[in-house]
Write an enzyme that holds these catalytic residues in place. Structure first.
Site, PDB file in Angstrom:
ATOM      1  N   ARG A 179     -16.134  -7.694  -3.519  1.00 22.96           N
ATOM      2  CA  ARG A 179     -15.671  -6.195  -3.188  1.00 22.96           C
ATOM      3  C   ARG A 179     -16.085  -5.085  -3.991  1.00 22.96           C
ATOM      4  O   ARG A 179     -15.037  -3.868  -3.360  1.00 22.96           O
ATOM      5  CB  ARG A 179     -14.454  -6.216  -2.793  1.00 22.96           C
ATOM      6  CG  ARG A 179     -13.769  -7.186  -1.603  1.00 22.96           C
ATOM      7  CD  ARG A 179     -14.686  -7.740  -0.364  1.00 22.96           C
ATOM      8  NE  ARG A 179     -14.126  -8.632   0.235  1.00 22.96           N
ATOM      9  CZ  ARG A 179     -14.853 -10.157   0.193  1.00 22.96           C
ATOM     10  NH1 ARG A 179     -16.051  -9.925  -0.844  1.00 22.96           N
ATOM     11  NH2 ARG A 179     -13.967 -11.107   1.224  1.00 22.96           N
ATOM     12  N   SER A 230      -8.290  -6.818   6.300  1.00 23.54           N
ATOM     13  CA  SER A 230      -7.572  -7.491   4.926  1.00 23.54           C
ATOM     14  C   SER A 230      -7.679  -5.974   4.103  1.00 23.54           C
ATOM     15  O   SER A 230      -7.823  -5.383   3.791  1.00 23.54           O
ATOM     16  CB  SER A 230      -8.140  -8.581   3.842  1.00 23.54           C
ATOM     17  OG  SER A 230      -8.667  -9.697   4.646  1.00 23.54           O
ATOM     18  N   GLU A 300      -7.736  -3.026  -0.625  1.00 15.70           N
ATOM     19  CA  GLU A 300      -9.214  -3.180  -0.454  1.00 15.70           C
ATOM     20  C   GLU A 300      -9.526  -1.656   0.490  1.00 15.70           C
ATOM     21  O   GLU A 300     -10.718  -1.521   0.571  1.00 15.70           O
ATOM     22  CB  GLU A 300      -9.303  -4.136   0.351  1.00 15.70           C
ATOM     23  CG  GLU A 300     -10.716  -4.386   0.489  1.00 15.70           C
ATOM     24  CD  GLU A 300     -10.883  -6.080   0.927  1.00 15.70           C
ATOM     25  OE1 GLU A 300     -11.610  -6.529   2.857  1.00 15.70           O
ATOM     26  OE2 GLU A 300     -10.872  -6.644   0.396  1.00 15.70           O
TER      27      GLU A 300
END
Length: 305
Positions: A179, A230, A300
């Site tokens: 990520r 998420s 995130e």
């Protein structure tokens, strides 16, 4: 003269036909559906226009914020004294070269990219079919799902760097991680185009895989509610949603924000949530999970200022 006045004048002189919105609510342009007004929001359709906008912003002393679909952003309720540049109209998508590869502009939705690859009989992008972001945002955070991620299919990217100008970065130079990428470490860098490698496959098999992954998403994720996907990165050795669930936090609510009862890894806007609600819920989840498990959850989603 403030930056807004200077910017308006330059737009009239150099890009008079481009749509620019004033005091535009960012809640309309983020998947959480929260966020106050941006002073100015511009909608380039070509890479050259984006480059010119960034040059104008620098000349005016504005702080530009380049966004795609706003699927991973939390914008403050008081809004942004910034120039927001939305790339969603940068939709060029084609094949080039021998052997052929795909070239996609930053604003191409990942779902459209996956469909295009499927029609070409090219495999590798099935995982991206249900991700609601754009090519630029997907590259920035190395988006992924169901065992696939952007780093596996990208050849390189044309990127505008403030100090160097336009550069082509190879897959290796993009320095992908979980990520993250070179771009997330250099937030002033802006994606213009991305090259994707093509791997021959069966269009019928690819389409069936995409249908299966979408069915799995719908069954397990709260797609009917606004969210940022998420909310937390996967902590090493764990799954964020599982930890949150095990701590009994499904349904935990702050104002209009809630830990989804369907998938604990998703924080959702149940209606009327503010950015402050979402941020406070993130803080509470982090605190409670750490107290019970010793694991620190890292968001995130990106907090815009």
């Amino acid at each position: 003269m403030d930056w807004v006045t200077q910017f308006d004048k330059q737009m009239k002189d150099y890009l008079p036909d481009m749509e620019v919105l004033r005091e535009e609510s960012m809640a309309k342009h983020t998947s959480f559906r929260v966020g106050g007004p941006a002073k100015r929001m511009a909608f380039p359709e070509q890479g050259e226009q984006l480059v010119l906008l960034l040059s104008m912003a620098r000349d005016c002393g504005a702080r530009p914020l380049v966004i795609g679909n706003g699927t991973n952003l939390l914008v403050p309720d008081e809004g942004l004294d910034r120039l927001v540049i939305a790339t969603g109209r940068m939709q060029k998508l084609e094949t080039q070269g021998e052997p052929k590869h795909m070239v996609a502009a930053a604003g191409v939705p990942l779902a459209k990219l996956a469909d295009y690859a499927c029609k070409l009989g090219s495999t590798g992008l099935e995982f991206a079919h249900g991700i609601p972001g754009t090519v630029g945002g997907g590259l920035y955070m190395n988006a992924g799902a169901y065992g696939g991620e952007m780093s596996q299919v990208i050849l390189g990217a044309s990127v505008l760097l403030p100090e160097e100008g336009l550069r082509h970065l190879s897959q290796e130079e993009l320095d992908f991680g979980y990520r993250r990428s070179f771009l997330s470490d250099h937030p002033d860098a802006v994606v213009l185009y991305v090259q994707f490698r093509l791997t021959p496959g069966s269009s019928e098999t690819i389409r069936e895989t995409m249908r299966d992954l979408m069915a799995r998403r719908k069954a397990s994720q709260p797609l009917e509610w606004p969210s940022g996907g998420s909310t937390f990165k996967r902590p090493e050795g764990h799954f964020a949603g599982t930890l949150i669930d095990q701590c009994g936090l499904k349904g935990l609510t702050v104002g209009g924000a809630q830990v989804s009862e369907k998938h604990a890894g998703f924080l959702i806007n149940r209606g009327g949530a503010t950015c402050a609600d979402v941020k406070e819920l993130i803080r509470k989840v982090q605190e409670l999970v750490f107290d019970k498990t010793g694991v620190r959850l890292e968001p995130e989603v990106k907090f815009v200022e």
